[in-house]
Design an enzyme around this catalytic site. Structure first.
Site, PDB file in Angstrom:
ATOM      1  N   SER A 299       4.718   3.013 -15.592  1.00 34.23           N
ATOM      2  CA  SER A 299       3.641   3.556 -16.429  1.00 34.23           C
ATOM      3  C   SER A 299       2.376   3.711 -15.596  1.00 34.23           C
ATOM      4  CB  SER A 299       3.320   2.617 -17.591  1.00 34.23           C
ATOM      5  OG  SER A 299       4.474   2.328 -18.341  1.00 34.23           O
TER       6      SER A 299
ATOM      7  N   ARG B 182     -14.412 -16.651  -9.263  1.00 27.57           N
ATOM      8  CA  ARG B 182     -14.006 -15.359  -9.827  1.00 27.57           C
ATOM      9  C   ARG B 182     -15.233 -14.491 -10.133  1.00 27.57           C
ATOM     10  NH1 ARG B 182      -8.453 -15.069 -11.521  1.00 27.57           N
ATOM     11  NH2 ARG B 182      -8.954 -13.000 -12.257  1.00 27.57           N
TER      12      ARG B 182
ATOM     13  N   GLY C 140       0.800  -1.231   0.000  1.00 30.28           N
ATOM     14  CA  GLY C 140       0.000   0.000   0.000  1.00 30.28           C
ATOM     15  C   GLY C 140       0.831   1.278   0.000  1.00 30.28           C
ATOM     16  N   SER C 141       2.059   1.212  -0.513  1.00 38.11           N
ATOM     17  CA  SER C 141       2.864   2.450  -0.517  1.00 38.11           C
ATOM     18  C   SER C 141       2.293   3.472  -1.490  1.00 38.11           C
ATOM     19  CB  SER C 141       4.333   2.145  -0.827  1.00 38.11           C
ATOM     20  OG  SER C 141       4.499   1.790  -2.171  1.00 38.11           O
ATOM     21  N   ASN C 142       1.734   3.014  -2.605  1.00 38.90           N
ATOM     22  CA  ASN C 142       1.089   3.960  -3.531  1.00 38.90           C
ATOM     23  C   ASN C 142      -0.161   4.561  -2.887  1.00 38.90           C
ATOM     24  OD1 ASN C 142       2.337   4.061  -6.415  1.00 38.90           O
ATOM     25  ND2 ASN C 142       2.501   1.920  -5.769  1.00 38.90           N
TER      26      ASN C 142
ATOM     27  N   ASN D  34      -4.257   2.337 -13.462  1.00 42.65           N
ATOM     28  CA  ASN D  34      -3.393   1.285 -12.923  1.00 42.65           C
ATOM     29  C   ASN D  34      -1.951   1.784 -12.880  1.00 42.65           C
ATOM     30  OD1 ASN D  34      -2.644  -1.354 -12.014  1.00 42.65           O
ATOM     31  ND2 ASN D  34      -1.940  -1.837 -14.078  1.00 42.65           N
TER      32      ASN D  34
ATOM     33  N   THR E 259      -8.216  -1.149 -19.304  1.00 37.66           N
ATOM     34  CA  THR E 259      -9.171  -1.665 -20.275  1.00 37.66           C
ATOM     35  C   THR E 259      -9.151  -3.184 -20.124  1.00 37.66           C
ATOM     36  OG1 THR E 259      -7.475  -1.871 -21.971  1.00 37.66           O
ATOM     37  CG2 THR E 259      -8.696   0.214 -21.921  1.00 37.66           C
TER      38      THR E 259
ATOM     39  N   ASP F  54      -2.812  -4.605 -18.800  1.00 38.95           N
ATOM     40  CA  ASP F  54      -1.691  -3.661 -18.964  1.00 38.95           C
ATOM     41  C   ASP F  54      -1.630  -3.109 -20.390  1.00 38.95           C
ATOM     42  OD1 ASP F  54      -0.996  -4.100 -16.307  1.00 38.95           O
ATOM     43  OD2 ASP F  54       0.354  -5.738 -16.801  1.00 38.95           O
TER      44      ASP F  54
ATOM     45  N   MET G 232      -4.014  -7.533  -7.611  1.00 40.43           N
ATOM     46  CA  MET G 232      -3.391  -8.643  -8.322  1.00 40.43           C
ATOM     47  C   MET G 232      -4.379  -9.565  -9.044  1.00 40.43           C
ATOM     48  SD  MET G 232      -0.462  -7.630  -7.768  1.00 40.43           S
ATOM     49  CE  MET G 232       0.545  -8.884  -8.529  1.00 40.43           C
TER      50      MET G 232
ATOM     51  N   HIS H 131       1.820   0.508 -13.110  1.00 38.13           N
ATOM     52  CA  HIS H 131       2.541  -0.680 -13.596  1.00 38.13           C
ATOM     53  C   HIS H 131       4.052  -0.445 -13.531  1.00 38.13           C
ATOM     54  CE1 HIS H 131       3.144  -4.398 -15.735  1.00 38.13           C
ATOM     55  NE2 HIS H 131       3.923  -3.780 -16.599  1.00 38.13           N
TER      56      HIS H 131
ATOM     57  N   GLU I 146       6.788   5.645  -9.050  1.00 32.87           N
ATOM     58  CA  GLU I 146       5.355   5.297  -9.103  1.00 32.87           C
ATOM     59  C   GLU I 146       4.535   6.326  -8.330  1.00 32.87           C
ATOM     60  OE1 GLU I 146       5.389   0.435  -9.439  1.00 32.87           O
ATOM     61  OE2 GLU I 146       4.742   1.322  -7.580  1.00 32.87           O
TER      62      GLU I 146
HETATM   63  C1  GRF Z   1       3.446  -1.502  -7.448  1.00 34.00           C
HETATM   64  O1  GRF Z   1       4.767  -1.803  -7.727  1.00 34.00           O
HETATM   65  C2  GRF Z   1       2.640  -1.432  -8.697  1.00 34.00           C
HETATM   66  O2  GRF Z   1       3.412  -1.103  -9.802  1.00 34.00           O
HETATM   67  C3  GRF Z   1       2.130  -2.842  -8.855  1.00 34.00           C
HETATM   68  O3  GRF Z   1       1.884  -3.255  -7.542  1.00 34.00           O
HETATM   69  C4  GRF Z   1       2.785  -2.606  -6.665  1.00 34.00           C
HETATM   70  C5  GRF Z   1       2.032  -2.074  -5.498  1.00 34.00           C
HETATM   71  O4  GRF Z   1       2.906  -1.541  -4.552  1.00 34.00           O
HETATM   72  N1  GRF Z   1       0.950  -2.877  -9.685  1.00 34.00           N
HETATM   73  P1  GRF Z   1       2.380  -0.880  -3.214  1.00 34.00           P
HETATM   74  O5  GRF Z   1       1.534  -1.930  -2.532  1.00 34.00           O
HETATM   75  O6  GRF Z   1       1.619   0.333  -3.580  1.00 34.00           O
HETATM   76  O7  GRF Z   1       3.618  -0.565  -2.443  1.00 34.00           O
END
Ligand code: GRF
Length: 218
Positions: free
Chosen positions: A154, A74, A18-20, A116, A159, A163, A99, A118, A192
């Site tokens: 990126s 699913r 969850g760093s993003n 997203n 869509t 990716d 994921m 990536h 990111e």
């Molecule tokens: C990131 O590296 C992103 O590119 C990928 O999943 C990772 C999530 O990282 N899709 P975080 O959990 O936000 O640290």
């Protein structure tokens, strides 16, 4: 009289560290991004992302999947996910460490843009790369295994092609001798975070509404 528009509602789908998410929480708190994260959804019970959300006072939901290899499971998972997501009335959703591939049916029912993050450089029409395009969940490992001189980050619109949606922003990150997944990720993550915030600022400032043509930023 000026009518002040309400802050955009952002839902983050995150199932890892969850760093993003944290970067987005911080930028919403400081006003760098004039938006509000109104919910965080994870498919992994115990994901640190959920903890980060709760610590910030953001409603956190876990929608676990029973068996990701079973089509029925699913399908059922996407139904519950869609219900949870729609109840939060998002203006935009962000996949940041989500994921699971989202089906065409699911995406067709999401009448809001989905971004997203990536960890590799994806294709942009008219701007070819001299390295392979690395899609999928192991893009960082693949970049190292292929001995690429650089990789990158990126931010793209989601869509049904995994990716494969339009790239809004991308940036190169050099691979240096001795890099492993940990050291390379450590340099990718801050990029990111910065690109995600930049993309979110553009969305928030563009008065984006569902079905509005998407801005091209790269
Ligand atoms: C990131 O590296 C992103 O590119 C990928 O999943 C990772 C999530 O990282 N899709 P975080 O959990 O936000 O640290």
């Amino acid at each position: 009289m000026t009518v002040r528009s309400r802050r955009r509602r952002v839902i983050v789908l995150a199932s890892g560290d969850g760093s993003n998410l944290q970067a987005l929480i911080d930028s919403c708190e400081t006003g760098t991004v004039e938006a509000e994260i109104t919910g965080v959804i994870s498919h992994t019970p115990g994901a640190h992302a959920l903890e980060r959300a709760r610590s910030a006072g953001i409603p956190a939901f876990c929608v676990p999947i029973t068996n990701r290899k079973d089509p029925y499971s699913r399908k059922r998972h996407e139904e519950v996910l869609l219900e949870t997501l729609k109840a939060l009335k998002p203006d935009i959703a962000v996949l940041a460490g989500w994921m699971l591939v989202l089906s065409r049916k699911f995406l067709g029912n999401c009448h809001f843009p989905i971004l997203n993050v990536h960890p590799a450089l994806l294709s942009v029409e008219g701007m070819p790369l001299d390295i392979p395009v690395l899609k999928g969940a192991h893009a960082v490992r693949d970049a190292l295994e292929l001995n690429l001189p650089y990789t990158g980050v990126s931010i793209h619109l989601v869509t049904e092609e995994v990716d494969g949606g339009p790239v809004l922003l991308r940036e190169h990150v050099e691979i240096v001798p001795g890099d492993d997944e940990i050291s390379l990720y450590a340099r990718l993550k801050p990029v990111e975070h910065r690109l995600l915030i930049s993309a979110m600022r553009s969305f928030v400032n563009s008065q984006l509404t569902p079905r509005t043509p998407q801005p091209t930023l790269h």
